[in-house]
Design a protein around this motif. Structure first.
Motif, PDB file in Angstrom:
ATOM      1  N   ARG A  33       3.083   1.430   5.292  1.00 13.12           N
ATOM      2  CA  ARG A  33       3.465   2.792   4.749  1.00 13.12           C
ATOM      3  C   ARG A  33       4.162   3.937   5.686  1.00 13.12           C
ATOM      4  NH1 ARG A  33       4.638  -0.943   1.974  1.00 13.12           N
ATOM      5  NH2 ARG A  33       3.726  -1.606   0.107  1.00 13.12           N
ATOM      6  N   LEU A 185       7.857   4.365  -3.534  1.00  5.91           N
ATOM      7  CA  LEU A 185       7.078   3.516  -3.235  1.00  5.91           C
ATOM      8  C   LEU A 185       6.395   2.752  -4.448  1.00  5.91           C
ATOM      9  CD1 LEU A 185       5.008   6.620  -2.609  1.00  5.91           C
ATOM     10  CD2 LEU A 185       4.830   5.441  -0.830  1.00  5.91           C
ATOM     11  N   ALA A 188       8.442  -0.874  -3.971  1.00  3.91           N
ATOM     12  CA  ALA A 188       7.712  -1.350  -2.106  1.00  3.91           C
ATOM     13  C   ALA A 188       6.442  -2.030  -2.795  1.00  3.91           C
ATOM     14  CB  ALA A 188       8.153   0.048  -1.206  1.00  3.91           C
ATOM     15  N   THR A 194       7.266  -3.979   3.531  1.00  2.36           N
ATOM     16  CA  THR A 194       6.540  -2.852   4.213  1.00  2.36           C
ATOM     17  C   THR A 194       8.101  -1.989   4.279  1.00  2.36           C
ATOM     18  OG1 THR A 194       5.873  -4.418   5.564  1.00  2.36           O
ATOM     19  CG2 THR A 194       6.345  -2.416   6.826  1.00  2.36           C
ATOM     20  N   LEU A 195       7.188  -0.930   4.001  1.00  2.28           N
ATOM     21  CA  LEU A 195       8.574   0.519   4.170  1.00  2.28           C
ATOM     22  C   LEU A 195       8.512   1.646   5.379  1.00  2.28           C
ATOM     23  CD1 LEU A 195      10.108   2.348   2.602  1.00  2.28           C
ATOM     24  CD2 LEU A 195       7.907   3.090   1.309  1.00  2.28           C
ATOM     25  N   LEU A 208       2.633   8.371   2.151  1.00  4.72           N
ATOM     26  CA  LEU A 208       2.674   7.316   3.307  1.00  4.72           C
ATOM     27  C   LEU A 208       1.342   6.931   3.862  1.00  4.72           C
ATOM     28  CD1 LEU A 208       6.416   7.239   3.864  1.00  4.72           C
ATOM     29  CD2 LEU A 208       5.775   6.583   2.192  1.00  4.72           C
ATOM     30  N   THR A 209       1.187   5.853   4.153  1.00  2.82           N
ATOM     31  CA  THR A 209       0.045   5.737   4.921  1.00  2.82           C
ATOM     32  C   THR A 209      -0.260   5.824   6.695  1.00  2.82           C
ATOM     33  OG1 THR A 209       0.202   3.039   5.256  1.00  2.82           O
ATOM     34  CG2 THR A 209      -0.845   3.678   3.035  1.00  2.82           C
TER      35      THR A 209
END
Length: 227
Positions: A33, A185, A188, A194-195, A208-209
């Motif tokens: 993300r 989010l 996905a 995969t975002l 997000l990550t």
């Protein structure tokens, strides 16, 4: 689910002395993300085009899974993108005169001689999931927030391995933007996509990550988002 391996990518445009994009190496795990940030002219659009196969790199390698986009012709890149990439744009790009469901199914219709029934079923399911109750409602009668929800459903109806969103909340009010961020989010995660999101919206970025910051076509920073 798709993993990214990008190596030695450089993109130059005529009349510019410096490359528009210069990234020696980038790796993204399947299901990542990722936020892409940076000022105007930093190379975000060029990177988006490279990652989605809209632009072909002449130097370097862009691989999603086992597929090296640089080895594909324009026609084969179009076919790869239709099968693997869902796009959500700031301006929606919905077609007036068509219903919400017809807009969701349109890209799948254009890429196939005959639309398999399961796409229509998935389109209905996704529209219900994003909160669109009237599937036959003309999109021009929807609110902007509802239009973006239709665009999210359209991007996901083919269950892509890669979901790319360009400023998806920028033209929405705070409540509608938060709702669209939630949907991106959640959906996905449900599909395992995969975002990758280009955004200046801190509320979205912080969920997000990973953050990639571009400056002058180069990665100025690549770091995980603090938990």
């Amino acid at each position: 689910m798709l993993a990214l391996a990008l190596d030695g990518v450089e993109v130059r445009f005529a009349g510019l002395t410096a490359p528009a994009l210069d990234i020696p190496s980038l790796r993204l795990a399947p299901g990542a993300r990722v936020a892409i940030t940076g000022p105007s002219g930093s190379g975000k659009t060029t990177l988006f085009n490279v990652l989605t196969g809209l632009a072909r790199v002449t130097q370097g390698r862009v691989c999603w899974g086992d597929c090296d986009l640089g080895t594909l012709s324009e026609r084969r890149r179009d076919r790869w993108r239709a099968g693997h990439v869902g796009l959500v744009m700031q301006d929606f790009y919905l077609f007036p005169g068509l219903s919400a469901l017809e807009n969701v199914l349109l890209p799948q219709r254009l890429s196939r001689l005959r639309l398999p029934p399961h796409f229509r079923d998935e389109g209905r399911r996704l529209l219900a999931r994003v909160g669109i109750e009237r599937l036959d409602q003309p999109v021009e009668t929807l609110s902007r927030g509802q239009m973006q929800r239709v665009a999210v459903a359209r991007a996901l109806v083919g269950r892509p391995g890669l979901l790319v969103a360009d400023e998806p909340t920028a033209s929405l009010d705070a409540d509608a933007g938060a709702a669209v961020a939630d949907l991106l989010l959640e959906l996905a995660a449900e599909t395992g996509s995969t975002l990758i999101v280009a955004s200046h919206d801190r509320r979205l970025i912080d969920r997000l990550t990973h953050v990639l910051r571009l400056e002058g076509g180069r990665l100025a920073r690549s770091e995980p988002v603090p938990a």
